[in-house]
Design a protein around this motif. Structure first.
Motif, PDB file in Angstrom:
ATOM      1  N   LYS A  54      17.271   0.672   6.329  1.00  0.00           N
ATOM      2  CA  LYS A  54      18.501   1.451   6.131  1.00  0.00           C
ATOM      3  C   LYS A  54      19.276   0.921   4.924  1.00  0.00           C
ATOM      4  O   LYS A  54      19.724   1.699   4.075  1.00  0.00           O
ATOM      5  N   MET A  55      19.405  -0.395   4.837  1.00  0.00           N
ATOM      6  CA  MET A  55      20.117  -0.998   3.705  1.00  0.00           C
ATOM      7  C   MET A  55      19.380  -0.729   2.400  1.00  0.00           C
ATOM      8  O   MET A  55      19.997  -0.477   1.357  1.00  0.00           O
ATOM      9  N   LEU A  56      18.052  -0.766   2.453  1.00  0.00           N
ATOM     10  CA  LEU A  56      17.244  -0.504   1.263  1.00  0.00           C
ATOM     11  C   LEU A  56      17.432   0.933   0.789  1.00  0.00           C
ATOM     12  O   LEU A  56      17.602   1.195  -0.406  1.00  0.00           O
ATOM     13  N   ALA A  57      17.401   1.873   1.725  1.00  0.00           N
ATOM     14  CA  ALA A  57      17.586   3.282   1.377  1.00  0.00           C
ATOM     15  C   ALA A  57      18.977   3.511   0.785  1.00  0.00           C
ATOM     16  O   ALA A  57      19.135   4.266  -0.183  1.00  0.00           O
ATOM     17  N   GLU A  58      19.983   2.855   1.351  1.00  0.00           N
ATOM     18  CA  GLU A  58      21.348   2.997   0.841  1.00  0.00           C
ATOM     19  C   GLU A  58      21.465   2.448  -0.575  1.00  0.00           C
ATOM     20  O   GLU A  58      22.314   2.894  -1.351  1.00  0.00           O
ATOM     21  N   ALA A  59      20.602   1.480  -0.914  1.00  0.00           N
ATOM     22  CA  ALA A  59      20.595   0.904  -2.269  1.00  0.00           C
ATOM     23  C   ALA A  59      19.711   1.704  -3.215  1.00  0.00           C
ATOM     24  O   ALA A  59      19.554   1.320  -4.380  1.00  0.00           O
ATOM     25  N   GLY A  60      19.128   2.793  -2.717  1.00  0.00           N
ATOM     26  CA  GLY A  60      18.299   3.647  -3.555  1.00  0.00           C
ATOM     27  C   GLY A  60      16.854   3.218  -3.658  1.00  0.00           C
ATOM     28  O   GLY A  60      16.129   3.654  -4.548  1.00  0.00           O
ATOM     29  N   GLY A  61      16.405   2.347  -2.713  1.00  0.00           N
ATOM     30  CA  GLY A  61      15.042   1.849  -2.759  1.00  0.00           C
ATOM     31  C   GLY A  61      14.155   2.414  -1.672  1.00  0.00           C
ATOM     32  O   GLY A  61      14.606   3.133  -0.776  1.00  0.00           O
ATOM     33  N   ALA A  62      12.895   2.082  -1.752  1.00  0.00           N
ATOM     34  CA  ALA A  62      11.908   2.491  -0.747  1.00  0.00           C
ATOM     35  C   ALA A  62      10.832   1.420  -0.702  1.00  0.00           C
ATOM     36  O   ALA A  62      10.665   0.645  -1.651  1.00  0.00           O
ATOM     37  N   PHE A  63      10.078   1.389   0.400  1.00  0.00           N
ATOM     38  CA  PHE A  63       9.060   0.364   0.557  1.00  0.00           C
ATOM     39  C   PHE A  63       7.685   1.018   0.691  1.00  0.00           C
ATOM     40  O   PHE A  63       7.533   2.005   1.419  1.00  0.00           O
ATOM     41  N   PRO A  64       6.659   0.490  -0.017  1.00  0.00           N
ATOM     42  CA  PRO A  64       5.314   1.064   0.096  1.00  0.00           C
ATOM     43  C   PRO A  64       4.696   0.728   1.444  1.00  0.00           C
ATOM     44  O   PRO A  64       4.798  -0.405   1.921  1.00  0.00           O
ATOM     45  N   TYR A  65       4.056   1.678   2.049  1.00  0.00           N
ATOM     46  CA  TYR A  65       3.405   1.418   3.338  1.00  0.00           C
ATOM     47  C   TYR A  65       2.119   2.211   3.421  1.00  0.00           C
ATOM     48  O   TYR A  65       2.101   3.413   3.140  1.00  0.00           O
ATOM     49  N   THR A  66       1.044   1.535   3.807  1.00  0.00           N
ATOM     50  CA  THR A  66      -0.244   2.189   4.002  1.00  0.00           C
ATOM     51  C   THR A  66      -0.803   1.769   5.347  1.00  0.00           C
ATOM     52  O   THR A  66      -1.050   0.576   5.551  1.00  0.00           O
ATOM     53  N   PRO A  67      -0.957   2.691   6.285  1.00  0.00           N
ATOM     54  CA  PRO A  67      -1.505   2.302   7.586  1.00  0.00           C
ATOM     55  C   PRO A  67      -2.950   1.843   7.462  1.00  0.00           C
ATOM     56  O   PRO A  67      -3.679   2.273   6.564  1.00  0.00           O
ATOM     57  N   MET A  68      -3.369   0.973   8.381  1.00  0.00           N
ATOM     58  CA  MET A  68      -4.709   0.407   8.340  1.00  0.00           C
ATOM     59  C   MET A  68      -5.547   0.947   9.493  1.00  0.00           C
ATOM     60  O   MET A  68      -5.094   1.000  10.634  1.00  0.00           O
ATOM     61  N   SER A  69      -6.781   1.320   9.189  1.00  0.00           N
ATOM     62  CA  SER A  69      -7.682   1.815  10.219  1.00  0.00           C
ATOM     63  C   SER A  69      -8.249   0.654  11.028  1.00  0.00           C
ATOM     64  O   SER A  69      -8.267  -0.497  10.583  1.00  0.00           O
TER      65      SER A  69
END
Length: 239
Positions: A54-69
């Motif tokens: 939430k804090m990251l989004a408010e700062a205009g950021g995003a986080f990379p995420y790739t689910p693993m099989s």
């Protein structure tokens, strides 16, 4: 030209206490490239929890995420055991139950502000990858306090500290700015290297521009053919 533009940021090593490949790169750095290890800025890479996201989004950021099989997870179990054995490392795969990655990684930031960051990483890496302990358990992190000469509660409760939360978000923004999508990840200005197998190339590039980082003749050579890059497909554990 402004001072900000004149100042070049030090080369960086993005590491994660979640990633076994990051652990292997950490061990290779210390054993084979100690001069480089000492010259790097060590930056934690961690999957944000709900508050940090939430804090990251408010700062205009995003986080990379790739689910693993499941297939990739089973492969990684085999691969990491092979790579650890080739290095003569004891290895125990930990079991993560409802992990909150701010607990160990903001704990690192707490230790680092007291000048004990490297010692903290050594304890956390050993706890997770050699002893199979849960480093997202605050009791595990508190146990580092006595060995580091730091307050156990400060380390264990780092994720409750508003200043460290804010610093963690700044780290997450750096991750995005540097285009980090997995770990281990090495950055020098515009040059980027992903994966444990890219460590020798990163070290060589640094040494070419900075002779004091050239390997000492007495340093042990890296293992031939023992470094294999694998995307393990989850946040904080690629490479």
């Amino acid at each position: 030209m402004s001072a900000a533009r004149r100042t070049r940021r030090p080369p960086r090593f993005y590491f994660s206490l979640r990633s076994p490949y990051s652990w292997l790169a950490y061990r290779d750095l210390l054993e084979h490239h100690p001069r480089t290890a000492a010259a790097l800025e060590w930056v934690p890479f961690f999957e944000p929890d709900e508050l940090s996201a939430k804090m990251l989004a408010e700062a205009g950021g995003a986080f990379p995420y790739t689910p693993m099989s499941a297939e990739k997870h089973r492969y990684i179990l085999q691969d990491v055991r092979r790579l650890a054995a080739a290095r003569g490392l004891s290895f125990s795969w930990p079991v993560d139950r409802d992990p909150v990655w701010e607990v160990p990684h903001l704990g690192y930031l707490a230790a680092a502000r007291h000048g004990r960051g490297p010692e903290y990483i050594a304890l956390a890496a050993r706890a997770r990858w050699e002893l199979g302990q849960d480093v997202c358990d605050r009791r595990t992190i508190a146990g580092f306090g006595a060995e580091l000469g730091l307050d156990a509660e400060e380390l264990a409760c780092a994720s409750d500290d508003p200043e460290l939360r804010a610093e963690g978000v700044r780290v997450l923004l750096d991750i995005q700015r540097d285009g980090v999508f997995g770990v281990p990840f090495f950055v020098d200005h515009y040059d980027k290297y992903w994966g444990v197998d890219r460590l020798p190339a990163f070290v060589a590039a640094l040494a070419a521009n900075n002779p004091r980082l050239a390997p000492d003749p007495g340093e042990p050579a890296p293992l031939d053919g023992a470094e294999v890059r694998v995307d393990d497909g989850h946040a904080g554990g690629c490479g």
